[in-house]
Design a protein around this motif. Structure first.
Motif, mmCIF file in Angstrom:
data_model
loop_
_atom_site.group_PDB
_atom_site.id
_atom_site.type_symbol
_atom_site.label_atom_id
_atom_site.label_comp_id
_atom_site.label_asym_id
_atom_site.label_seq_id
_atom_site.Cartn_x
_atom_site.Cartn_y
_atom_site.Cartn_z
ATOM 1 N N ALA A 167 0.893 -1.251 -0.071
ATOM 2 C CA ALA A 167 -0.072 0.064 -0.054
ATOM 3 C C ALA A 167 0.750 1.328 0.005
ATOM 4 O O ALA A 167 0.588 2.242 -0.712
ATOM 5 C CB ALA A 167 -0.939 -0.103 1.078
ATOM 6 N N LEU A 168 2.063 1.381 0.693
ATOM 7 C CA LEU A 168 2.903 2.470 0.711
ATOM 8 C C LEU A 168 3.309 2.662 -0.413
ATOM 9 O O LEU A 168 3.460 3.770 -1.179
ATOM 10 C CB LEU A 168 3.907 2.067 1.841
ATOM 11 C CG LEU A 168 3.581 2.397 3.304
ATOM 12 C CD1 LEU A 168 4.526 2.030 4.118
ATOM 13 C CD2 LEU A 168 3.484 4.049 3.468
ATOM 14 N N GLY A 169 3.768 1.505 -1.295
ATOM 15 C CA GLY A 169 4.449 1.554 -2.697
ATOM 16 C C GLY A 169 3.715 2.126 -3.500
ATOM 17 O O GLY A 169 3.802 3.117 -4.318
ATOM 18 N N ARG A 170 2.277 1.833 -3.537
ATOM 19 C CA ARG A 170 1.151 2.322 -4.522
ATOM 20 C C ARG A 170 0.961 3.942 -4.095
ATOM 21 O O ARG A 170 0.798 4.698 -5.094
ATOM 22 C CB ARG A 170 -0.112 1.595 -4.242
ATOM 23 C CG ARG A 170 0.059 0.254 -4.893
ATOM 24 C CD ARG A 170 -0.934 -0.760 -4.758
ATOM 25 N NE ARG A 170 -1.127 -1.682 -5.614
ATOM 26 C CZ ARG A 170 -1.926 -2.820 -5.441
ATOM 27 N NH1 ARG A 170 -2.603 -3.087 -4.341
ATOM 28 N NH2 ARG A 170 -1.816 -3.900 -6.499
ATOM 29 N N LEU A 171 0.982 4.157 -3.056
ATOM 30 C CA LEU A 171 0.779 5.533 -2.531
ATOM 31 C C LEU A 171 1.840 6.655 -2.982
ATOM 32 O O LEU A 171 1.749 7.707 -3.434
ATOM 33 C CB LEU A 171 0.674 5.772 -0.925
ATOM 34 C CG LEU A 171 -0.769 5.087 -0.624
ATOM 35 C CD1 LEU A 171 -0.970 5.162 0.883
ATOM 36 C CD2 LEU A 171 -2.161 6.047 -0.998
ATOM 37 N N CYS A 172 3.065 6.123 -2.652
ATOM 38 C CA CYS A 172 4.400 6.733 -3.367
ATOM 39 C C CYS A 172 4.245 6.882 -4.788
ATOM 40 O O CYS A 172 4.591 8.077 -5.244
ATOM 41 C CB CYS A 172 5.433 5.880 -2.790
ATOM 42 S SG CYS A 172 5.972 5.987 -1.204
ATOM 43 N N LEU A 173 3.697 5.952 -5.450
ATOM 44 C CA LEU A 173 3.689 5.986 -6.927
ATOM 45 C C LEU A 173 2.504 7.103 -7.155
ATOM 46 O O LEU A 173 3.007 8.017 -8.132
ATOM 47 C CB LEU A 173 2.963 4.890 -7.509
ATOM 48 C CG LEU A 173 4.040 3.740 -7.647
ATOM 49 C CD1 LEU A 173 3.033 2.482 -8.689
ATOM 50 C CD2 LEU A 173 5.096 3.866 -8.519
ATOM 51 N N ARG A 174 1.537 7.541 -6.549
ATOM 52 C CA ARG A 174 0.775 8.454 -6.802
ATOM 53 C C ARG A 174 1.231 9.822 -6.332
ATOM 54 O O ARG A 174 1.042 10.871 -7.061
ATOM 55 C CB ARG A 174 -0.546 8.248 -5.963
ATOM 56 C CG ARG A 174 -1.577 7.547 -6.211
ATOM 57 C CD ARG A 174 -2.997 7.442 -5.501
ATOM 58 N NE ARG A 174 -3.421 8.762 -5.340
ATOM 59 C CZ ARG A 174 -3.860 9.497 -4.393
ATOM 60 N NH1 ARG A 174 -3.992 9.029 -3.160
ATOM 61 N NH2 ARG A 174 -4.291 10.815 -4.114
ATOM 62 N N SER A 175 2.041 9.750 -5.324
ATOM 63 C CA SER A 175 2.783 11.115 -5.003
ATOM 64 C C SER A 175 4.317 11.328 -5.827
ATOM 65 O O SER A 175 5.175 12.380 -5.795
ATOM 66 C CB SER A 175 3.255 11.159 -3.617
ATOM 67 O OG SER A 175 2.318 10.798 -2.891
ATOM 68 N N TRP A 181 9.165 8.062 -6.909
ATOM 69 C CA TRP A 181 9.459 6.788 -7.488
ATOM 70 C C TRP A 181 10.499 6.102 -6.761
ATOM 71 O O TRP A 181 10.203 4.783 -6.538
ATOM 72 C CB TRP A 181 10.110 7.048 -8.741
ATOM 73 C CG TRP A 181 9.352 8.236 -9.514
ATOM 74 C CD1 TRP A 181 9.973 9.270 -10.290
ATOM 75 C CD2 TRP A 181 8.029 8.014 -9.916
ATOM 76 N NE1 TRP A 181 9.158 10.087 -10.653
ATOM 77 C CE2 TRP A 181 7.837 9.577 -10.876
ATOM 78 C CE3 TRP A 181 7.012 7.166 -9.834
ATOM 79 C CZ2 TRP A 181 6.654 9.634 -11.182
ATOM 80 C CZ3 TRP A 181 5.804 7.598 -10.339
ATOM 81 C CH2 TRP A 181 5.603 8.810 -10.995
ATOM 82 N N GLY A 182 11.430 6.520 -6.187
ATOM 83 C CA GLY A 182 12.375 5.689 -5.415
ATOM 84 C C GLY A 182 11.946 4.880 -4.057
ATOM 85 O O GLY A 182 12.190 3.735 -3.873
ATOM 86 N N LYS A 183 11.087 5.699 -3.539
ATOM 87 C CA LYS A 183 10.493 5.307 -2.061
ATOM 88 C C LYS A 183 9.630 3.864 -2.762
ATOM 89 O O LYS A 183 9.433 2.865 -2.039
ATOM 90 C CB LYS A 183 9.932 6.171 -1.511
ATOM 91 C CG LYS A 183 10.466 6.850 -0.755
ATOM 92 C CD LYS A 183 9.677 7.848 0.446
ATOM 93 C CE LYS A 183 10.602 8.341 1.460
ATOM 94 N NZ LYS A 183 9.789 9.169 2.463
#
Length: 417
Positions: A341-349, A352-354
């Motif tokens: 879930a964190l990875g997908r939310l980082c994609l929205r933000s 990319w690295g996170k």
């Protein structure tokens, strides 16, 4: 002790009679219309005893003759009742053994003359139903209704059962609704009504029936809980699919919201029901509402299914979503669903690295096609097409291995040499 007492009393009586006969014979004279009867007292008593005994023997012989004749031609009311009982027993035996025509004939005759017409007419209706004689079924049920006063509920239940067995669910529903108006608290009527609603997928009526089933203890707690969840999920899914071709997504989202608001608090605390509700909202692009519902539920109780959906929601403030996930990860460290879930939310933000770090960390704990697909999309966006293709290939291979495990391909045996 009682036998000895009676025997002693008999001996004393005989001794008293013999003593009386020796002391005085007595004299009895009866005269009537020119006829005279003279005897000693004791002979008169003997005559009375013989007459009484003869009367009893004659009565027994007449009864034996009538009963014997009644087996062939029932003359008396008693013989007719006995014959009806025999027919009822034979009819029920035929019913058990699947001899529908014989059962119908015997049970109907027994109902006309026997002491239990209601039971025999209902059994005859069952035999006629099994034989496919719908006209006779209706006739027997009508006669059963008239045979005993106050039998409408029993006849109605039998009729509903036959309609259920025949797959006539609409007719059974009408029959049970009429019965419910007469006996609203009858547990078996409520249980049959529950079965019909499930068969008809009549979730609205079932939702109205659920509180009554719970209050009356008609079904077990486990069955009630399962039925509640099935009903709530079905109502949500139906609202999501209703008029899909015509209605706008906003209108259907409002319809789902209305259904959700009508649910009791218990439903809104069931994770499986919340999951269905959120999935429906996501299908209709109601991300803001979905994010709020998941967040509130996660604050009450954590669940992997909900955090997985949380990563797919696009709320008003992605930073708050990230903060909530970070907080959960601190409590549930190395949880692959939270990191996904964190990875997908980082994609929205566009972090990319996170996002890549979270996805790769997830893979170290648990390899799933979803994570491989997310990494493939991310690296394709970043221009690393070779690595992206490799991740897509790994995900497809994982799916293929999973399918083979579920549905193994049989290996043909080699012919013997």
């Amino acid at each position: 002790m009682k036998i000895f007492f009676y025997f002693l009393l008999l001996l004393l009586s005989i001794a008293a009679v013999i003593t009386g006969m020796n002391q005085d014979q007595g004299y009895v004279r009866i005269a009537w219309d020119g006829m005279v009867f003279e005897s000693t007292v004791w002979m008169f008593f003997v005559f009375i005893g013989i007459t009484f005994l003869g009367y009893k023997v004659l009565r027994w012989l007449i009864a034996l003759l009538l009963n014997t004749t009644g087996w062939v031609v029932p003359i008396t009311s008693s013989s007719r009742q006995q014959r009806a009982k025999r027919q009822s027993v034979r009819g029920l035996n035929c019913l058990i053994n699947g001899q529908w025509d014989n059962a119908q004939r015997l049970l109907s005759k027994s109902a006309e003359q026997g002491e239990a017409p209601l039971i025999n007419y209902l059994a005859a209706a069952r035999a006629a139903f099994e034989a496919g004689d719908s006209d006779s079924v209706s006739e027997y049920l009508r006669k059963a209704d008239k045979s005993v006063s106050g039998a409408k509920v029993g006849v109605g239940i039998a009729q509903a059962q036959l309609q259920l067995s025949a797959g006539q669910f609409e007719q059974a529903l009408a029959t049970l609704q009429e019965l419910r108006r007469k006996v609203p608290r009858h547990q078996y009527v409520l249980k049959l009504l529950k079965q019909v609603c499930i068969r008809l997928n009549d979730w609205d009526q079932l939702a109205e029936l659920l509180p009554i089933l719970e209050r009356r203890k008609v079904i077990s707690d486990d069955e009630l809980k399962d039925l509640q969840q099935r009903t709530w999920k079905a109502l949500l899914e139906r609202a999501c699919q209703r008029n899909k071709a015509e209605d706008k997504e906003e209108d259907r989202a409002s319809a789902i919201q209305a259904v959700w608001d009508s649910f009791p608090r218990q439903a809104k605390h069931e994770v499986s029901v919340v999951e269905v509700y959120v999935r429906c909202l996501l299908k209709l692009n109601a991300h803001v509402v979905a994010e709020k519902v998941v967040r509130e539920t996660l604050n009450r109780k954590y669940d992997d299914r909900l955090i997985k959906l949380y990563g797919l929601t696009a709320g008003k403030d992605v930073k708050k979503q990230l903060a909530l996930c970070d907080q959960l990860l601190a409590s549930y460290s190395d949880n692959p669903e939270i990191m996904l879930a964190l990875g997908r939310l980082c994609l929205r933000s566009e972090m990319w690295g996170k996002a890549r770090n979270y996805f790769e960390s997830t893979l170290k704990i648990r390899k799933t096609p979803e994570v491989y697909n997310e990494l493939g999309r991310l690296l394709a966006h970043l221009g690393d097409h070779q690595q992206s293709t490799e991740y897509f290939r790994e995900g497809l291979a994982l799916v293929a291995r999973s399918d083979v495990t579920k549905y193994p391909i049989p290996i043909a045996k080699q012919p013997a040499a």
